[in-house]
Design a protein around this motif. Structure first.
Motif, short mmCIF file in Angstrom:
data_model
loop_
_atom_site.label_atom_id
_atom_site.label_comp_id
_atom_site.label_asym_id
_atom_site.label_seq_id
_atom_site.Cartn_x
_atom_site.Cartn_y
_atom_site.Cartn_z
N THR A 1 -21.20 -9.41 -5.77
CA THR A 1 -22.50 -9.73 -6.36
C THR A 1 -22.56 -9.37 -7.84
N GLY A 2 -21.44 -8.93 -8.41
CA GLY A 2 -21.40 -8.57 -9.82
C GLY A 2 -21.74 -7.12 -10.08
N GLU A 3 -21.89 -6.31 -9.05
CA GLU A 3 -22.20 -4.89 -9.25
C GLU A 3 -20.92 -4.11 -9.55
N VAL A 4 -21.08 -2.96 -10.17
CA VAL A 4 -19.96 -2.06 -10.47
C VAL A 4 -20.06 -0.88 -9.52
N ARG A 5 -19.05 -0.72 -8.70
CA ARG A 5 -19.07 0.29 -7.65
C ARG A 5 -18.26 1.51 -8.09
N THR A 6 -18.62 2.66 -7.53
CA THR A 6 -17.99 3.92 -7.92
C THR A 6 -16.56 4.02 -7.38
N VAL A 7 -15.77 4.85 -8.03
CA VAL A 7 -14.39 5.09 -7.64
C VAL A 7 -14.17 6.59 -7.55
N SER A 8 -13.04 6.98 -7.00
CA SER A 8 -12.76 8.41 -6.78
C SER A 8 -12.19 9.06 -8.03
N ARG A 9 -12.30 10.39 -8.10
CA ARG A 9 -11.71 11.24 -9.12
C ARG A 9 -12.07 10.79 -10.53
N ILE A 10 -13.34 10.55 -10.74
CA ILE A 10 -13.79 10.06 -12.04
C ILE A 10 -13.60 11.12 -13.12
N GLU A 11 -13.72 12.41 -12.76
CA GLU A 11 -13.58 13.47 -13.77
C GLU A 11 -12.17 13.51 -14.35
N GLN A 12 -11.15 13.38 -13.49
CA GLN A 12 -9.78 13.42 -13.99
C GLN A 12 -9.49 12.22 -14.89
N ARG A 13 -10.02 11.08 -14.56
CA ARG A 13 -9.80 9.88 -15.37
C ARG A 13 -10.40 10.07 -16.77
N ILE A 14 -11.62 10.62 -16.82
CA ILE A 14 -12.29 10.79 -18.13
C ILE A 14 -11.60 11.86 -18.96
N ARG A 15 -11.13 12.93 -18.33
CA ARG A 15 -10.42 13.97 -19.08
C ARG A 15 -9.13 13.43 -19.69
N GLU A 16 -8.44 12.57 -18.96
CA GLU A 16 -7.21 11.98 -19.50
C GLU A 16 -7.52 11.07 -20.69
N ALA A 17 -8.62 10.30 -20.61
CA ALA A 17 -9.01 9.44 -21.72
C ALA A 17 -9.39 10.26 -22.94
N GLU A 18 -10.10 11.35 -22.73
CA GLU A 18 -10.50 12.21 -23.85
C GLU A 18 -9.29 12.86 -24.50
N LYS A 19 -8.30 13.21 -23.69
CA LYS A 19 -7.10 13.85 -24.22
C LYS A 19 -6.36 12.94 -25.19
N LEU A 20 -6.43 11.62 -24.96
CA LEU A 20 -5.72 10.67 -25.81
C LEU A 20 -6.59 10.12 -26.94
N GLY A 21 -7.78 10.69 -27.14
CA GLY A 21 -8.57 10.35 -28.31
C GLY A 21 -9.61 9.27 -28.11
N PHE A 22 -9.88 8.82 -26.89
CA PHE A 22 -10.92 7.82 -26.66
C PHE A 22 -12.29 8.51 -26.70
N THR A 23 -13.29 7.76 -27.16
CA THR A 23 -14.61 8.36 -27.43
C THR A 23 -15.69 7.92 -26.46
N ARG A 24 -15.51 6.80 -25.77
CA ARG A 24 -16.55 6.33 -24.85
C ARG A 24 -15.91 5.80 -23.58
#
Length: 449
Positions: free
Chosen positions: A393-416
């Motif tokens: 239906t075009g919705e965005v559904r949640t996924v597992s281990r979101i905290e680890q994914r965001i920490r890895e992105a922050e470590k490589l310099g991504f801002t959003r």
């Protein structure tokens, strides 16, 4: 005392029949029934009854482990090799299976362990040449070029190795059977002989297995049930990266993956794969988006590339490399139907850069953004990362281990990081990363463009 009889055995599934069939009655494969000699033995005396033990009284001793000398391999195996375990490793020809096993043998030898490498496909001189190139000439590594499994096991009895390597199970044979090496009965019986011989002696055993053109391990499916662990060594032959995955492991997790880079002197573990995969990314190019995928306990940042071009055929082309083609077709349908993106008359090409393969639905949102970016010819902001599964239906559904994914992105310099709205909670993230929750793909596209 034994007598021989003939049976027709399917070389695809192992089905046995007393007469020949053009098509296997079980798996439907054509011209796969081959006549083989089967030795039937008379039943022996009844063995003594086994003694049952209460489950609560079973001791909880930790399994001893043998460190392979390669930390990435130890992590995939669950902490190292367990003595007496049988590990089956498969992969495409020339992908580096023998190279990896020689490096593991050298690592164990440097730790004071004895290793016997049984080469049934190459001569001793060929194995020596590879070992010299890898710098794996250690006196604790012994090698024998033998296709007769009984003779190889007799050599192992004299050496008593801590690790036994059989390269490969499709080229060794037992003289008791009249069938050719690589047949279903030979593969099954050779694995059973290794199981009976190695487990009581605590010999950790690596078995190299061939794969079919579909990428599955050749031989009967029973082979994967008999061993303790099944590893796949895969990767694109034109890329330097190789992935070692565990699809079965009785002594550890089956969600771990190790990444190696092939060099002239062997395989080198990649300790920060996200940085390697994004090293050649073009930040201002349309059709490129960064996603995070989980491989076991490790988050990976990957670049999704998409190209949308007008088609000159009645049926547009859909090509996908590295991702699940069915999920990509689902995303194309959602974009066409729910958001009105004109993709019905366009060729679409989707690629995960670096030769990695990911089947996780968490990359869906990044694939959708990359497709729209290519359609509109507008680049995605270079500091954005996209995480989320896309529904019908075009919705965005949640996924597992979101905290680890965001920490890895922050470590490589991504801002959003654009994530599913249900994953956003106040006070959960650090100040260096802006986390934005979206409920639909349309909201994600408005933020991205």
């Amino acid at each position: 005392m034994s007598r021989t009889r003939t049976r027709f055995v399917c070389q695809q599934c192992g089905h046995e029949a007393v007469k020949w069939h053009g098509r296997c009655p079980q798996c439907g494969a054509w011209n796969a029934m081959v006549e083989e000699l089967v030795a039937s033995r008379r039943p022996q005396d009844r063995p003594p009854a086994a003694e049952a033990v209460a489950l609560a009284h079973v001791p909880m001793d930790a399994e001893p482990r043998l460190a392979t000398g390669i930390a990435e391999c130890d992590r995939v195996l669950g902490g190292g090799l367990v003595p007496g375990s049988l590990v089956l490793i498969g992969g495409d020809p020339g992908i580096g299976k023998s190279t990896l096993l020689l490096q593991i043998s050298d690592g164990l030898a440097r730790a004071g362990r004895r290793v016997l490498y049984v080469s049934a496909e190459e001569s001793l001189r060929q194995v020596r040449m590879r070992a010299e190139r890898l710098g794996a000439l250690h006196p604790n590594v012994w090698v024998v070029a033998e296709t007769n499994l009984d003779a190889a096991l007799a050599a192992a009895e004299r050496l008593h190795p801590h690790l036994l390597v059989i390269d490969s199970i499709q080229t060794v044979y037992l003289t008791d059977l009249g069938s050719a090496p690589g047949s279903v009965s030979q593969v099954r019986e050779c694995t059973a002989r290794l199981l009976q011989t190695c487990k009581p002696r605590d010999w950790a055993t690596f078995i190299v297995g061939h794969v079919t053109k579909d990428g599955q391990l050749a031989g009967p499916r029973m082979l994967e049930h008999m061993v303790d662990a099944v590893l796949y060594f895969e990767g694109e032959r034109h890329h330097a990266y190789r992935m070692l995955r565990a699809v079965k492991n009785r002594f550890g997790s089956t969600h771990e993956m190790a990444i190696f880079e092939m060099h002239g002197d062997g395989l080198e573990p990649v300790l920060n794969p996200s940085e390697r995969f994004l090293a050649e990314r073009s930040v201002e190019a349309p059709g490129s988006a960064v996603v995070t995928a989980m491989e076991g306990t490790r988050p990976l940042l990957l670049e999704v590339q998409a190209l949308v071009a007008p088609t000159s055929f009645a049926t547009p082309r859909r090509m996908v490399t590295g991702a699940d083609a069915n999920r990509c077709n689902l995303i194309l349908a959602v974009l066409e139907r729910r958001l009105g993106v004109p993709l019905q008359a366009a060729d679409t090409y989707i690629n995960l850069a670096g030769g990695v393969r990911v089947d996780e639905p968490a990359i869906d949102l990044g694939v959708a953004v990359a497709l729209v970016s290519s359609t509109r010819n507008r680049p995605v902001p270079p500091g954005d990362v996209f995480v989320g599964e896309v529904g019908l239906t075009g919705e965005v559904r949640t996924v597992s281990r979101i905290e680890q994914r965001i920490r890895e992105a922050e470590k490589l310099g991504f801002t959003r990081c654009i994530v599913p709205a249900h994953s956003v909670e106040a006070g959960r993230w650090t100040a260096g990363m802006e986390v934005v929750g979206v409920r639909t793909v349309a909201e994600a596209l408005r933020l991205a463009f």
